[in-house]
Motif scaffolding. Sequence first.
Motif, PDB file in Angstrom:
ATOM      1  N   UNK A  10       6.198  14.137   3.066  1.00 31.95           N
ATOM      2  CA  UNK A  10       4.833  13.198   4.172  1.00 31.95           C
ATOM      3  C   UNK A  10       3.399  14.178   4.001  1.00 31.95           C
ATOM      4  N   UNK A  11       3.150  15.603   3.591  1.00 36.04           N
ATOM      5  CA  UNK A  11       1.656  15.798   3.855  1.00 36.04           C
ATOM      6  C   UNK A  11       1.265  15.317   2.516  1.00 36.04           C
ATOM      7  N   UNK A  12       2.142  15.525   1.191  1.00 33.15           N
ATOM      8  CA  UNK A  12       1.606  15.328   0.002  1.00 33.15           C
ATOM      9  C   UNK A  12       1.585  13.752  -0.217  1.00 33.15           C
ATOM     10  N   UNK A  13       1.651  12.558   0.439  1.00 34.97           N
ATOM     11  CA  UNK A  13       2.244  11.708  -0.125  1.00 34.97           C
ATOM     12  C   UNK A  13       0.467  11.092   1.097  1.00 34.97           C
ATOM     13  N   UNK A  14       0.645  12.065   2.279  1.00 35.40           N
ATOM     14  CA  UNK A  14      -1.105  11.603   3.176  1.00 35.40           C
ATOM     15  C   UNK A  14      -1.960  11.774   2.435  1.00 35.40           C
ATOM     16  N   UNK A  56       3.159  12.703  -8.608  1.00 37.99           N
ATOM     17  CA  UNK A  56       4.094  13.122  -9.824  1.00 37.99           C
ATOM     18  C   UNK A  56       5.031  13.775  -8.639  1.00 37.99           C
ATOM     19  N   UNK A  57       5.861  14.144  -9.055  1.00 39.46           N
ATOM     20  CA  UNK A  57       7.217  14.629  -7.604  1.00 39.46           C
ATOM     21  C   UNK A  57       7.478  15.028  -8.821  1.00 39.46           C
ATOM     22  N   UNK A  58       7.626  16.562  -9.282  1.00 40.21           N
ATOM     23  CA  UNK A  58       7.979  17.498 -10.360  1.00 40.21           C
ATOM     24  C   UNK A  58       9.034  17.773  -9.471  1.00 40.21           C
ATOM     25  N   UNK A  59      10.623  17.642 -10.549  1.00 41.47           N
ATOM     26  CA  UNK A  59      12.669  17.774  -9.295  1.00 41.47           C
ATOM     27  C   UNK A  59      12.701  18.966 -10.264  1.00 41.47           C
ATOM     28  N   UNK A  79       0.726  -1.218  -0.021  1.00 39.27           N
ATOM     29  CA  UNK A  79      -0.065   0.051  -0.355  1.00 39.27           C
ATOM     30  C   UNK A  79       1.182   1.091   0.255  1.00 39.27           C
ATOM     31  N   UNK A  80       2.319   0.914  -0.551  1.00 35.87           N
ATOM     32  CA  UNK A  80       2.999   2.507  -0.120  1.00 35.87           C
ATOM     33  C   UNK A  80       2.432   3.440  -1.304  1.00 35.87           C
ATOM     34  N   UNK A  81       1.960   4.490  -1.219  1.00 38.17           N
ATOM     35  CA  UNK A  81       2.440   5.230  -2.129  1.00 38.17           C
ATOM     36  C   UNK A  81       2.891   5.363  -3.700  1.00 38.17           C
ATOM     37  N   UNK A  82       3.140   5.972  -4.439  1.00 39.99           N
ATOM     38  CA  UNK A  82       3.353   4.636  -5.725  1.00 39.99           C
ATOM     39  C   UNK A  82       4.070   6.486  -6.656  1.00 39.99           C
TER      40      UNK A  82
END
Lengths: 425, 425
Positions: free
Chosen positions: B416-420, B367-370, B274-277
């Motif tokens: 962490x806030x984004x993943x939550x 999506x993490x935009x780096x 269940x880990x966020x992808x």
Amino acid sequence: MADYKELWKSLDIDLEKHDQLCAVLPEFYGEIYMEQKNRPEGMNYFNFVVSEIHGLRIQELADMKKEGKKVVGTFCVFVPDEIVLAANAASVGLCAGSDFWHPDGEKVVPRNTCPLIKAAAGALVGKTCPYFSSCDMLVGETTCDGKMKLWETFKQYTPMHVIDLPNMKRDQDYAHFKDEIRIFKERMEELTGVEVTAERISDATKLLNRKRKALQRLYNTRKSDNPPISGKDALLITQIAFYDDPERFVQKTEELCDELEARIEKGEGVFSKDTPRILVSGTPMAVPNWKLHHVIETSGAVVVAEETCTGVKYFQNLVDESASTMDEHYENLTQRYMKTNCACFTPNTGRIDDIIRLYKEYSADGVVYYTLPFCTTYAAEFNSVKEALAKENIPVIMIETDYGLEDAGQIKTRLEAFFEMISNK
Amino acid sequence: MADYKELWKSLDIDLEKHDQLCAVLPEFYGEIYMEQKNRPEGMNYFNFVVSEIHGLRIQELADMKKEGKKVVGTFCVFVPDEIVLAANAASVGLCAGSDFWHPDGEKVVPRNTCPLIKAAAGALVGKTCPYFSSCDMLVGETTCDGKMKLWETFKQYTPMHVIDLPNMKRDQDYAHFKDEIRIFKERMEELTGVEVTAERISDATKLLNRKRKALQRLYNTRKSDNPPISGKDALLITQIAFYDDPERFVQKTEELCDELEARIEKGEGVFSKDTPRILVSGTPMAVPNWKLHHVIETSGAVVVAEETCTGVKYFQNLVDESASTMDEHYENLTQRYMKTNCACFTPNTGRIDDIIRLYKEYSADGVVYYTLPFCTTYAAEFNSVKEALAKENIPVIMIETDYGLEDAGQIKTRLEAFFEMISNK
């Protein structure tokens, strides 16, 4: 200023926000320009142009549009105005020089973008510049990463054409740019419905060469050992050249030059003869970005020339007028425009030659290398320029600053030390 | 590590400074990589490669050079390695991912330059990277302003060839790039004295396609609902692909993939199901830049793919192997390389399609935009990517960060806030 509210409304200007801008400019201009001593009479026309900056000229553009003429906005000295004029359109330079536009600009471009791009973005999306609103099409180019990406944003708001400027100056790159001029000509014909004939390009070339020659004549007066015009005033004139009616601009500039040449004969100048003479080199200064010139000329020096796009790059090279076919026109335009030594090219060693040549031609005592923050190409070239100038024993100082006035005091302190150093040389 | 002091000395490495780098890396790698749980056995090879990063591979390059082979350094996925290999040369990717090199870099490039460029500059001029010192020629490209200007500096230190990548993707731009490949082939022949025949390009193409397919196979395992390998490990493998011996790299990666596929069959993964992808999209990550992946994977998420040059852009498109003439090869290489949707092109809407496609293919949750600071093109594209993703209901967060670790805690909090948020969707 006359009441242009209805005109601005018809251009979908954000009147409330625009009023804030209009409220600031006269005072700002007054402090920077009107308090100068020994100004030539001929500057009155340019004072008037500034006082009517969002008024009379906008009205003229509106009147042209009523007659079916198109207006095209540009951002770069690589856009061949000859083609715009030959298509019976008017061209206005839209680079923006105030941080008034930054909050709106930051809504659509990253904060870490050069102030000029950010201001142009803000002026368009915030609807606070009637020049943008007067344009039927904007013309961008691929000079730098920031501008290249700006056009993608602008395309969402307005018709755009992007000229693909090559990255190098090899034979194939000249051929590429020649083809880009041809493509641009077709796009302009599409926009205006006017056939761009060889004869029309000839006429436009002659007019624009006259404009260039008028500016060359103006700049030549600055070579005098007692310049009859301040650097600030000369800068203003070049800035106005980008959007004023070309015929009138030529006339008014020639009139001013008559006066300036008479002043030289009489030995009349703006500053004293021993004032340190500065060549400014670097990024363009769009209206109303007069910051660096103002600091320099209130710190004991005079700017005698600008190796910038709002300086000699705009007019030092003429277009060969001998063309009679379209292909000859494309070739002559290519040869003229590709001569410009912009930091967007790699390599760009010709710019170093330009700086050294101008330093000598204008009898400068030092170079102020100016960059807007986040202008990667001009900032990157500083090291090689510095090395080349050191070999020639030419003093140089780099000033990187945006449109804000917070650092003006600090810049003044640095420049005063620099001027003292070069005075004692 | 064996004693490579003599080897480094022969490469004119600044030994004292280089020792400082060698002293830090093992600990840094240990903390980030060796403390991961459930790592596949097959990562041992890649651990070994890192432990020998400035040793064994440098020795191999030195041995090749003794046999008369040349070594070429590159900085971009647009350089056609097929031509390098066909000229019997070795290619090593030189992008640099540590701020160790920044103080030296800042001597020759502006401080406000992207960390990747600044690090590469420092690695060269500080003589602290034996890969740079092993190269007989560096190959640059005109992808962005910062790199374009870097080559001008590099030319003062070392033989350079610059490939002129077009700014657009029209027919004439494809033709332009095709011509650039031909010019590059000639330059490589000049360097190596080896004739680049159609047959030799065919062989090189087959080998590099095998490398691409091995990486595709590796990335396919990450599509599993319980990825058998961490994003951090996958990133490392792609990074190593840029400089390792291609044959050995393929073999070791295929061996690892056997293991990963067996793990998938057994339902073994690195994290819980269940880990966020996360799909990472943006600027490249050069060795040892593992910062973002490390923060993500120690903050409760897993990186399942990278829409970056050190990710799918490097290998997702194969070169058509059917060519038998030089012209066909040039054409096939052009078609393959021009497919890459880099932010250096205008427009670059294909990248948005890539991001959405990869998001779906890898069943990502966000999506993490780096972006690296001062990367104008990728930063500028964020707005249009964000808008497009919003329409698809795809969550995205932008992280702009350099190589320093000072902001790691702050990034962790934001992520962490984004993943939550995306877990609760």
